[in-house]
Write a protein that holds these residues in place. Structure first.
Motif, PDB file in Angstrom:
ATOM      1  N   PHE A 170      59.024  -3.471  29.587  1.00 28.62           N
ATOM      2  CA  PHE A 170      58.136  -2.599  28.816  1.00 28.62           C
ATOM      3  C   PHE A 170      57.754  -1.343  29.590  1.00 28.62           C
ATOM      4  O   PHE A 170      57.700  -0.257  29.025  1.00 28.62           O
ATOM      5  N   THR A 171      57.474  -1.473  30.874  1.00 29.73           N
ATOM      6  CA  THR A 171      57.038  -0.318  31.666  1.00 29.73           C
ATOM      7  C   THR A 171      58.202   0.504  32.206  1.00 29.73           C
ATOM      8  O   THR A 171      57.999   1.422  32.986  1.00 29.73           O
ATOM      9  N   GLY A 172      59.412   0.187  31.763  1.00 29.20           N
ATOM     10  CA  GLY A 172      60.587   0.952  32.172  1.00 29.20           C
ATOM     11  C   GLY A 172      60.706   2.256  31.409  1.00 29.20           C
ATOM     12  O   GLY A 172      59.740   2.746  30.800  1.00 29.20           O
ATOM     13  N   PRO A 173      61.890   2.838  31.396  1.00 30.62           N
ATOM     14  CA  PRO A 173      62.094   4.161  30.792  1.00 30.62           C
ATOM     15  C   PRO A 173      61.760   4.265  29.307  1.00 30.62           C
ATOM     16  O   PRO A 173      61.494   5.351  28.805  1.00 30.62           O
ATOM     17  N   THR A 174      61.759   3.139  28.594  1.00 26.52           N
ATOM     18  CA  THR A 174      61.531   3.200  27.142  1.00 26.52           C
ATOM     19  C   THR A 174      60.073   3.017  26.729  1.00 26.52           C
ATOM     20  O   THR A 174      59.768   3.047  25.539  1.00 26.52           O
ATOM     21  N   MET A 175      59.161   2.828  27.681  1.00 25.25           N
ATOM     22  CA  MET A 175      57.769   2.539  27.329  1.00 25.25           C
ATOM     23  C   MET A 175      57.154   3.609  26.425  1.00 25.25           C
ATOM     24  O   MET A 175      56.469   3.288  25.452  1.00 25.25           O
ATOM     25  N   GLY A 176      57.377   4.855  26.708  1.00 24.83           N
ATOM     26  CA  GLY A 176      56.803   5.918  25.890  1.00 24.83           C
ATOM     27  C   GLY A 176      57.280   5.849  24.446  1.00 24.83           C
ATOM     28  O   GLY A 176      56.499   6.046  23.505  1.00 24.83           O
ATOM     29  N   TYR A 177      58.559   5.564  24.268  1.00 25.09           N
ATOM     30  CA  TYR A 177      59.096   5.447  22.914  1.00 25.09           C
ATOM     31  C   TYR A 177      58.473   4.249  22.198  1.00 25.09           C
ATOM     32  O   TYR A 177      58.111   4.342  21.027  1.00 25.09           O
ATOM     33  N   LEU A 178      58.355   3.129  22.924  1.00 24.70           N
ATOM     34  CA  LEU A 178      57.771   1.925  22.333  1.00 24.70           C
ATOM     35  C   LEU A 178      56.318   2.164  21.919  1.00 24.70           C
ATOM     36  O   LEU A 178      55.907   1.740  20.834  1.00 24.70           O
ATOM     37  N   ILE A 179      55.554   2.846  22.742  1.00 26.73           N
ATOM     38  CA  ILE A 179      54.170   3.186  22.371  1.00 26.73           C
ATOM     39  C   ILE A 179      54.169   4.150  21.186  1.00 26.73           C
ATOM     40  O   ILE A 179      53.343   4.036  20.279  1.00 26.73           O
ATOM     41  N   GLY A 180      55.111   5.064  21.171  1.00 21.67           N
ATOM     42  CA  GLY A 180      55.241   5.988  20.044  1.00 21.67           C
ATOM     43  C   GLY A 180      55.496   5.280  18.727  1.00 21.67           C
ATOM     44  O   GLY A 180      55.118   5.776  17.657  1.00 21.67           O
ATOM     45  N   PHE A 181      56.130   4.092  18.782  1.00 23.66           N
ATOM     46  CA  PHE A 181      56.358   3.307  17.564  1.00 23.66           C
ATOM     47  C   PHE A 181      55.035   3.026  16.839  1.00 23.66           C
ATOM     48  O   PHE A 181      54.988   3.053  15.607  1.00 23.66           O
ATOM     49  N   LEU A 182      53.988   2.748  17.594  1.00 24.81           N
ATOM     50  CA  LEU A 182      52.685   2.452  16.991  1.00 24.81           C
ATOM     51  C   LEU A 182      52.202   3.629  16.145  1.00 24.81           C
ATOM     52  O   LEU A 182      51.806   3.458  14.990  1.00 24.81           O
ATOM     53  N   PHE A 183      52.244   4.804  16.724  1.00 18.76           N
ATOM     54  CA  PHE A 183      51.758   6.002  16.036  1.00 18.76           C
ATOM     55  C   PHE A 183      52.669   6.379  14.866  1.00 18.76           C
ATOM     56  O   PHE A 183      52.186   6.784  13.804  1.00 18.76           O
ATOM     57  N   ALA A 184      53.971   6.238  15.049  1.00 20.98           N
ATOM     58  CA  ALA A 184      54.913   6.596  13.987  1.00 20.98           C
ATOM     59  C   ALA A 184      54.728   5.700  12.766  1.00 20.98           C
ATOM     60  O   ALA A 184      54.722   6.179  11.631  1.00 20.98           O
ATOM     61  N   SER A 185      54.567   4.409  13.004  1.00 18.52           N
ATOM     62  CA  SER A 185      54.360   3.483  11.894  1.00 18.52           C
ATOM     63  C   SER A 185      53.039   3.792  11.182  1.00 18.52           C
ATOM     64  O   SER A 185      52.964   3.785   9.948  1.00 18.52           O
ATOM     65  N   PHE A 186      52.010   4.087  11.975  1.00 16.23           N
ATOM     66  CA  PHE A 186      50.716   4.452  11.395  1.00 16.23           C
ATOM     67  C   PHE A 186      50.855   5.687  10.511  1.00 16.23           C
ATOM     68  O   PHE A 186      50.427   5.685   9.350  1.00 16.23           O
ATOM     69  N   PHE A 187      51.454   6.748  11.052  1.00 21.01           N
ATOM     70  CA  PHE A 187      51.567   7.990  10.276  1.00 21.01           C
ATOM     71  C   PHE A 187      52.445   7.812   9.042  1.00 21.01           C
ATOM     72  O   PHE A 187      52.134   8.349   7.977  1.00 21.01           O
ATOM     73  N   ALA A 188      53.535   7.066   9.173  1.00 23.22           N
ATOM     74  CA  ALA A 188      54.416   6.848   8.016  1.00 23.22           C
ATOM     75  C   ALA A 188      53.680   6.112   6.907  1.00 23.22           C
ATOM     76  O   ALA A 188      53.917   6.362   5.728  1.00 23.22           O
ATOM     77  N   GLY A 189      52.780   5.211   7.282  1.00 20.21           N
ATOM     78  CA  GLY A 189      52.023   4.475   6.272  1.00 20.21           C
ATOM     79  C   GLY A 189      50.792   5.194   5.785  1.00 20.21           C
ATOM     80  O   GLY A 189      50.355   5.012   4.655  1.00 20.21           O
ATOM     81  N   TYR A 190      50.225   6.013   6.636  1.00 15.20           N
ATOM     82  CA  TYR A 190      48.966   6.680   6.309  1.00 15.20           C
ATOM     83  C   TYR A 190      49.174   7.958   5.497  1.00 15.20           C
ATOM     84  O   TYR A 190      48.414   8.235   4.579  1.00 15.20           O
ATOM     85  N   LEU A 191      50.187   8.708   5.837  1.00 15.57           N
ATOM     86  CA  LEU A 191      50.436   9.971   5.141  1.00 15.57           C
ATOM     87  C   LEU A 191      50.885   9.699   3.713  1.00 15.57           C
ATOM     88  O   LEU A 191      51.706   8.823   3.472  1.00 15.57           O
ATOM     89  N   ASN A 192      50.350  10.428   2.775  1.00 15.05           N
ATOM     90  CA  ASN A 192      50.700  10.250   1.371  1.00 15.05           C
ATOM     91  C   ASN A 192      52.140  10.708   1.155  1.00 15.05           C
ATOM     92  O   ASN A 192      52.456  11.878   1.319  1.00 15.05           O
TER      93      ASN A 192
END
Length: 183
Positions: A91-113
């Motif tokens: 998790f703390t390797g090179p992909t951690m930022g992308y994995l954390i970004g998944f949280l925000f992307a899913s939120f925005f995709a669901g939240y935005l009309n």
């Protein structure tokens, strides 16, 4: 009183089932590699956005959070795990930022009309997926050094695949949103 209790239990059970389905979809999407140019493509970002659109921002976000927790706890759910490690080390390797970004992307995709025309939907999905790459590039630069070509290493190779996935989601978004009413 019993009816209220029954409805609450059914709603909680349905939520847990949807979160489980979401984590399974993310795991499968991380493991499947599709030949694509210039790098093989997984469907993880597609599923992350899909979960937000289909389940709404709360359950979509919860699905991604549980998926990340599964990976942090050592379950081989991430792409390239267990081959390249598991748990917090992966998790703390090179992909951690992308994995954390998944949280925000899913939120925005669901939240935005997304009940607008296809061009507005496309723009909102571009915004949502861009968050993944912003977090990913920031973490990658922090990890390997800002003197390296971060965008060429961690963003550019994936743009064509992302464009494909976002176009597909933009076309399907209204149908996916109709599906949300049944869950």
């Amino acid at each position: 009183m019993d009816l209220l209790k029954t409805n609450t239990i059914q709603k909680v059970l349905k939520t847990f089932i949807l979160i489980f389905i979401g984590t399974m979809a993310l795991t499968v999407s991380a493991k499947l590699k599709i030949p694509f140019y210039p790098v093989p493509m997984t469907m993880q970002t597609f599923v992350v956005l899909f979960l937000g659109i289909a389940f709404g921002y709360k359950i979509g976000l919860a699905s991604v959070a549980v998926y990340l927790l599964e990976g942090i706890l050592g379950m081989p759910v991430f792409s390239n795990s267990p081959e390249k490690g598991i748990g917090i080390v992966y998790f703390t390797g090179p992909t951690m930022g992308y994995l954390i970004g998944f949280l925000f992307a899913s939120f925005f995709a669901g939240y935005l009309n997304l009940n607008k025309n296809i061009f507005i939907i496309f723009g909102k999905l571009i915004f949502s997926v861009s968050v993944i790459y912003v977090f990913g590039a920031i973490w990658l630069g922090t990890l390997i050094g800002w003197d390296k070509p971060i965008l060429q290493l961690g963003v550019t190779p994936f743009l064509l695949a992302e464009l494909f996935k976002i176009c597909l989601l933009a076309i399907l978004a209204k149908q996916i949103i109709k599906f949300r009413k049944f869950i």
